[in-house]
Design an enzyme around this catalytic site. Structure first.
Site, PDB file in Angstrom:
ATOM      1  N   HIS A  27      45.366 -60.492 -15.977  1.00  0.00           N
ATOM      2  CA  HIS A  27      46.437 -61.001 -15.135  1.00  0.00           C
ATOM      3  C   HIS A  27      47.793 -60.396 -15.489  1.00  0.00           C
ATOM      4  O   HIS A  27      48.736 -60.495 -14.711  1.00  0.00           O
ATOM      5  CB  HIS A  27      46.482 -62.527 -15.208  1.00  0.00           C
ATOM      6  CG  HIS A  27      45.409 -63.180 -14.407  1.00  0.00           C
ATOM      7  ND1 HIS A  27      45.592 -64.362 -13.733  1.00  0.00           N
ATOM      8  CD2 HIS A  27      44.127 -62.807 -14.140  1.00  0.00           C
ATOM      9  CE1 HIS A  27      44.466 -64.691 -13.103  1.00  0.00           C
ATOM     10  NE2 HIS A  27      43.579 -63.758 -13.346  1.00  0.00           N
TER      11      HIS A  27
ATOM     12  N   SER B 128      44.497 -56.390 -11.296  1.00  0.00           N
ATOM     13  CA  SER B 128      43.150 -55.910 -11.019  1.00  0.00           C
ATOM     14  C   SER B 128      43.185 -54.491 -10.461  1.00  0.00           C
ATOM     15  O   SER B 128      44.075 -54.134  -9.685  1.00  0.00           O
ATOM     16  CB  SER B 128      42.448 -56.836 -10.020  1.00  0.00           C
ATOM     17  OG  SER B 128      42.248 -58.111 -10.578  1.00  0.00           O
TER      18      SER B 128
ATOM     19  N   LYS C 160      34.587 -64.740  -1.457  1.00  0.00           N
ATOM     20  CA  LYS C 160      33.762 -63.552  -1.711  1.00  0.00           C
ATOM     21  C   LYS C 160      32.975 -63.730  -3.014  1.00  0.00           C
ATOM     22  O   LYS C 160      31.769 -63.448  -3.080  1.00  0.00           O
ATOM     23  CB  LYS C 160      34.639 -62.307  -1.781  1.00  0.00           C
ATOM     24  CG  LYS C 160      33.877 -61.016  -2.025  1.00  0.00           C
ATOM     25  CD  LYS C 160      34.788 -59.810  -2.011  1.00  0.00           C
ATOM     26  CE  LYS C 160      35.143 -59.428  -0.593  1.00  0.00           C
ATOM     27  NZ  LYS C 160      35.839 -58.124  -0.527  1.00  0.00           N
ATOM     28  N   ASP C 161      33.644 -64.200  -4.077  1.00  0.00           N
ATOM     29  CA  ASP C 161      32.970 -64.442  -5.360  1.00  0.00           C
ATOM     30  C   ASP C 161      31.897 -65.516  -5.224  1.00  0.00           C
ATOM     31  O   ASP C 161      30.816 -65.408  -5.818  1.00  0.00           O
ATOM     32  CB  ASP C 161      33.992 -64.877  -6.417  1.00  0.00           C
ATOM     33  CG  ASP C 161      34.842 -63.726  -6.922  1.00  0.00           C
ATOM     34  OD1 ASP C 161      34.597 -62.579  -6.483  1.00  0.00           O
ATOM     35  OD2 ASP C 161      35.741 -63.962  -7.747  1.00  0.00           O
TER      36      ASP C 161
ATOM     37  N   GLU D  58      14.640 -57.193 -27.049  1.00  0.00           N
ATOM     38  CA  GLU D  58      14.767 -57.567 -25.648  1.00  0.00           C
ATOM     39  C   GLU D  58      15.225 -56.362 -24.828  1.00  0.00           C
ATOM     40  O   GLU D  58      15.825 -55.419 -25.355  1.00  0.00           O
ATOM     41  CB  GLU D  58      15.773 -58.708 -25.498  1.00  0.00           C
ATOM     42  CG  GLU D  58      15.268 -60.040 -26.032  1.00  0.00           C
ATOM     43  CD  GLU D  58      14.318 -60.732 -25.069  1.00  0.00           C
ATOM     44  OE1 GLU D  58      13.211 -60.204 -24.856  1.00  0.00           O
ATOM     45  OE2 GLU D  58      14.681 -61.798 -24.551  1.00  0.00           O
TER      46      GLU D  58
END
Length: 422
Positions: free
Chosen positions: A216, A220, A244-245, A288
């Site tokens: 922030h 972005s 959207k998220d 893994e």
């Protein structure tokens, strides 16, 4: 006397709190009004998805910890009891176990998005480095969590990985003894791994807050890789980006639910349903899936110390990546040559992952060595040289220009600014 903060909220309780501790004002500014580039795509949702997965992992882990017994004599049985006797214990464990894999899936997509669009470049270098720290903490947490079921792969995986530190001269053996809490992987090892596995997710959560704060401050990035020129290039975070998220999260969670309910053991190893036995070595010890590329790099180097240094170097190179890439252009959209090499890197990571799942012999060992060589060539040689030689494509004058011209296509006409050779 100092005056109270003037709060604009109408709710009297919220206003009373906010005037004394302006947390609601901060949240409103950072997660409601916060300006986001108007051209961000669904790949930008995976940061939020990773945060949601972290919360799921912490919540399920807390409940599982109430039922788990960190003792080598009963650890395996306590996991089976969770699966069979605890109300919805099977669901909690499957969500937690598969959640680790899907957490890594979200983070890997998040990282490769950053690599493709140049999100590690100025002014976001510190943001990227904090992200790499989160990745390292995730790896440590996941490794320790994999040991807790105390199956065959848990025990032997812990033995192999902790033994790697013995490759370091002078300090190696004391480090291994400290990790084990003795002279072999045993009850003290399981106890300290359980304690650290419980603690580290909260450390990750704290670093994620730091990561978000750094985001922030710097703002972005976006698919074009150019800075917003003003309000015409941005939209408020809410409702545009939140919707959207949310949509991306719902789709991601549907896929996650398919694995939890229909193929919960698909991403695990069947040997971990066999109780740990120090006297029986599995035919093929593998970690893994999310560790496999680094495991392939480790085994590609014939020297033990060299393999360990290469494995850690594969992550360390990401820390210095902002200074290795000499191109002034962020996004691969404008770098046609490097764009091809990016997809070669992505393919290389997949090949290394599969090579890490195979025995370290014959053709697969050679493939792992070639993949390792390209990985370091890409970051240490290709990026610095290509950044100086490649001629980028023309870039739009602003974020709004290609957005308004339709579908985010790049305009190379009269309004585009040709880039000089970087």
């Amino acid at each position: 006397m100092a005056q109270a903060h003037a709060s604009n909220f109408k709710n009297p309780v919220v206003k009373w709190i906010d005037s004394r501790l302006p947390i609601f004002t901060m949240m409103h500014h950072e997660y409601n009004e916060y300006p986001m580039p108007k051209n961000v795509n669904y790949l930008w949702a995976f940061g939020a998805i990773a945060g949601i997965m972290l919360v799921i992992m912490i919540a399920t882990g807390l409940v599982l910890a109430m039922q788990y017994a960190a003792n080598t004599t009963i650890a395996f049985d306590s996991v089976e009891r969770i699966m069979r006797d605890v109300n919805y214990g099977w669901l909690l464990r499957y969500v937690h176990a598969n959640g680790a894999s899907f957490f890594f899936i979200a983070v890997y997509i998040h990282m490769f998005r950053g690599l493709y669009y140049g999100s590690y470049k100025a002014p976001r270098e510190l943001l990227w480095i904090i992200g790499v720290v989160i990745f390292l903490l995730m790896m440590a947490t996941a490794f320790m969590g994999y040991v807790l079921p105390w199956g065959q792969m848990s025990f032997w995986g812990a033995t192999v990985i902790t033994n790697l530190f013995s490759a370091f001269p002078l300090i190696g053996d004391p480090i291994v003894t400290w990790l084990w809490g003795g002279f072999s992987v045993d009850n003290p090892t399981l106890n300290r791994f359980f304690a650290l596995h419980f603690l580290l997710p909260f450390v990750i959560f704290a670093v994620v807050i730091l990561h978000t704060a750094a985001l922030h401050v710097s703002g972005s990035n976006n698919p074009l890789g150019i800075d917003a020129k003003g309000p015409q290039d941005t939209v408020p975070f809410n409702p545009y980006v939140t919707i959207k998220d949310l949509f991306a999260t719902v789709v991601f969670m549907i896929v996650f639910a398919v694995f939890v309910f229909f193929m919960p053991n698909y991403l695990g190893h069947p040997d971990n349903y066999i109780p740990a036995n120090p006297l029986v070595t599995p035919a093929h010890i593998v970690p893994e899936w999310y560790f496999l590329p680094f495991y392939a790099i480790l085994r590609a180097i014939p020297d033990k110390l060299g393999g360990v240094l290469a494995m850690f170097g594969a992550i360390a190179v990401l820390v210095i990546l902002p200074w290795l890439d000499t191109s002034k252009v962020r996004s691969c959209k404008f770098r046609p040559i490097y764009r091809q090499f990016f997809w070669v890197l992505a393919l290389d990571a997949l090949v290394l992952g599969y090579a890490g799942s195979q025995p370290a012999e014959g053709t697969w060992l050679l493939i792992a060595q070639i993949g390792t060589a390209y990985y370091f060539f890409h970051f240490l040689i290709l990026l610095p040289i290509l950044g100086k030689l490649e001629r980028p494509l023309p870039m739009p004058a602003s974020i709004s220009e290609p957005v308004l011209k339709g579908g985010g296509r790049i305009a190379a006409g009269a309004h585009a600014k040709p880039m000089e050779k970087a």
